[in-house]
Design a protein around this motif. Structure first.
Motif, PDB file in Angstrom:
ATOM      1  N   ASP A 173      -0.034  -5.981  -6.595  1.00  4.72           N
ATOM      2  CA  ASP A 173      -0.367  -6.208  -5.185  1.00  4.72           C
ATOM      3  C   ASP A 173       0.859  -6.338  -4.288  1.00  4.72           C
ATOM      4  O   ASP A 173       0.793  -6.920  -3.219  1.00  4.72           O
ATOM      5  CB  ASP A 173      -1.232  -7.457  -5.045  1.00  4.72           C
ATOM      6  N   LYS A 174       1.989  -5.816  -4.748  1.00 10.85           N
ATOM      7  CA  LYS A 174       3.187  -5.747  -3.921  1.00 10.85           C
ATOM      8  C   LYS A 174       3.675  -4.299  -3.900  1.00 10.85           C
ATOM      9  O   LYS A 174       3.655  -3.606  -4.925  1.00 10.85           O
ATOM     10  CB  LYS A 174       4.282  -6.664  -4.457  1.00 10.85           C
ATOM     11  N   LEU A 175       4.109  -3.853  -2.730  1.00  8.95           N
ATOM     12  CA  LEU A 175       4.598  -2.480  -2.578  1.00  8.95           C
ATOM     13  C   LEU A 175       6.104  -2.521  -2.368  1.00  8.95           C
ATOM     14  O   LEU A 175       6.599  -3.185  -1.451  1.00  8.95           O
ATOM     15  CB  LEU A 175       3.930  -1.800  -1.378  1.00  8.95           C
ATOM     16  N   ALA A 188       0.117  -6.008   7.158  1.00  6.81           N
ATOM     17  CA  ALA A 188      -0.723  -5.915   5.965  1.00  6.81           C
ATOM     18  C   ALA A 188      -1.087  -4.462   5.735  1.00  6.81           C
ATOM     19  O   ALA A 188      -1.299  -3.703   6.684  1.00  6.81           O
ATOM     20  CB  ALA A 188      -1.985  -6.758   6.126  1.00  6.81           C
ATOM     21  N   ILE A 189      -1.146  -4.072   4.474  1.00  3.16           N
ATOM     22  CA  ILE A 189      -1.501  -2.699   4.145  1.00  3.16           C
ATOM     23  C   ILE A 189      -2.489  -2.705   2.992  1.00  3.16           C
ATOM     24  O   ILE A 189      -2.677  -3.707   2.298  1.00  3.16           O
ATOM     25  CB  ILE A 189      -0.271  -1.858   3.754  1.00  3.16           C
ATOM     26  N   THR A 190      -3.147  -1.568   2.772  1.00  5.41           N
ATOM     27  CA  THR A 190      -4.007  -1.353   1.614  1.00  5.41           C
ATOM     28  C   THR A 190      -3.502  -0.109   0.895  1.00  5.41           C
ATOM     29  O   THR A 190      -2.621   0.605   1.389  1.00  5.41           O
ATOM     30  CB  THR A 190      -5.471  -1.144   2.032  1.00  5.41           C
ATOM     31  N   LEU A 250       4.089   0.385  -6.665  1.00  2.16           N
ATOM     32  CA  LEU A 250       3.248  -0.807  -6.703  1.00  2.16           C
ATOM     33  C   LEU A 250       3.709  -1.674  -7.864  1.00  2.16           C
ATOM     34  O   LEU A 250       3.792  -1.202  -9.007  1.00  2.16           O
ATOM     35  CB  LEU A 250       1.784  -0.430  -6.890  1.00  2.16           C
ATOM     36  N   ILE A 251       4.019  -2.931  -7.575  1.00  4.78           N
ATOM     37  CA  ILE A 251       4.499  -3.829  -8.612  1.00  4.78           C
ATOM     38  C   ILE A 251       3.770  -5.157  -8.493  1.00  4.78           C
ATOM     39  O   ILE A 251       2.985  -5.377  -7.576  1.00  4.78           O
ATOM     40  CB  ILE A 251       6.025  -4.048  -8.514  1.00  4.78           C
ATOM     41  N   LEU A 265       9.711  -5.768  -0.078  1.00  4.96           N
ATOM     42  CA  LEU A 265       8.370  -5.868  -0.619  1.00  4.96           C
ATOM     43  C   LEU A 265       7.363  -6.105   0.496  1.00  4.96           C
ATOM     44  O   LEU A 265       7.619  -6.875   1.428  1.00  4.96           O
ATOM     45  CB  LEU A 265       8.274  -7.024  -1.612  1.00  4.96           C
ATOM     46  N   LEU A 266       6.213  -5.445   0.388  1.00  7.17           N
ATOM     47  CA  LEU A 266       5.092  -5.668   1.295  1.00  7.17           C
ATOM     48  C   LEU A 266       3.889  -6.107   0.479  1.00  7.17           C
ATOM     49  O   LEU A 266       3.671  -5.619  -0.645  1.00  7.17           O
ATOM     50  CB  LEU A 266       4.739  -4.388   2.060  1.00  7.17           C
ATOM     51  N   GLY A 267       3.088  -7.018   1.022  1.00  8.19           N
ATOM     52  CA  GLY A 267       1.856  -7.399   0.360  1.00  8.19           C
ATOM     53  C   GLY A 267       0.789  -6.339   0.545  1.00  8.19           C
ATOM     54  O   GLY A 267       0.711  -5.693   1.591  1.00  8.19           O
TER      55      GLY A 267
END
Length: 316
Positions: A173-175, A188-190, A250-251, A265-267
């Motif tokens: 759930d981290k980019l 926020a992203i998906t 994605l990590i 990192l982005l959530g």
């Protein structure tokens, strides 16, 4: 030269009395006297001056006494070590891990090993596909990886020699993106926001299960994702690939980066791929292997919720 002979020698040397030595050892005086005589015969030197009222060490006895005490202490130390080995609180432990998982699992290994300083850990990096054979052949004691080539949710392999125990499931759930990326300013992203991006995924040659799981996830989500394979190396290698524009990744939340790294990192909210982290071991493990496996099973998940700064949990 038996332990009993040395024990009688040391007891008489300590008390300077055959009677008191016999009482301390809970044997008869004749046993103590006979054992001292046999030891003198074996060593071919007198150990004590004896009279009806007086016992004293000879020069030879005084010179040999430290060796006898050391031999008794070594025997006790050996027996204590054997107990620790039997109970799994000491002994060698060879760990193979997939480098990407080190930041997730090493904190809990560090906590375990801190409680058992006589365990001698050694670590090697190994591809997940190599771990079952390495466990089966005794080249490693445990393998830390994600969903190996055994049934999902744990179990044994086809010949019943390798056991896979699930530890925890971790969401990706981290980019990881390079600094200055078009998504860098988003709050926020998906996963749908990265549909047009090139996503770094493990090379199927090195870890077919993880690759297949990630591809299946995007298919189920109806996303025609583009992929770039990477060779499942270390965290540093992944950062380098992202920083050089080879793709984004994605990590999981347990991975940390230096502020100087040219990445951020982005959530990611909503549905994300998940990895099942497992520990592999023999179905007939040594006690130390059984202990560390059970500890990981009980505590590994909590390590993600309560991380602690720690050095490498095992030497390299």
């Amino acid at each position: 030269m038996t332990f009993e002979l040395l024990s009688c020698f040391c007891a008489v040397a300590k008390t300077l009395s055959f009677n008191r030595a016999a009482a301390d050892l809970s044997v008869s005086v004749s046993v103590v006297s006979g054992n001292v005589k046999r030891l003198e015969q074996e060593l071919a030197v007198p150990l004590f001056h004896r009279t009806t009222r007086h016992v004293a060490l000879t020069h030879e006895g005084a010179a040999l006494l430290p060796y006898a005490r050391d031999a008794i202490a070594a025997r006790k130390a050996m027996k204590d070590a054997a107990v620790r080995l039997k109970t799994g609180s000491a002994g060698p432990l060879l760990i193979a891990d997939w480098p990407v998982l080190q930041p997730l699992v090493e904190p809990v290994l560090h906590r375990f090993l801190r409680n058992f300083p006589e365990i001698e850990p050694r670590s090697v990096s190994m591809l997940p596909r190599e771990m079952p054979d390495a466990v089966r052949e005794g080249r490693i004691d445990i393998g830390l990886t994600v969903r190996p080539l055994v049934p999902r949710g744990g179990g044994t392999d086809s010949d019943g020699a390798v056991l896979s125990t699930p530890l925890f499931t971790v969401p990706l759930d981290k980019l990881l993106i390079p600094r200055g990326h078009r998504l860098a300013g988003r709050a926020a992203i998906t996963v749908r926001d990265i549909a047009d991006e090139q996503l770094l995924v493990p090379n199927p040659e090195f870890h077919p299960d993880v690759h297949a799981d990630m591809v299946d996830f995007f298919v189920r989500e109806g996303i025609a994702q583009r992929y770039q394979h990477w060779d499942v190396g270390s965290q540093f290698e992944l950062v380098t690939l992202v920083a050089h524009g080879r793709g984004i990744a994605l990590i999981c939340d347990g991975l940390h980066f230096d502020e100087r790294d040219p990445v951020q990192l982005l959530g990611v909210s909503g549905p994300v791929p998940e990895l099942e982290v497992v520990v592999m071991s023999s179905t007939r493990p040594r006690p130390v292997v059984w202990n560390v496996t059970r500890y990981l099973e009980s505590h590994a998940g909590s390590a993600l919720r309560t991380p602690e700064p720690s050095p490498n949990a095992h030497s390299r």
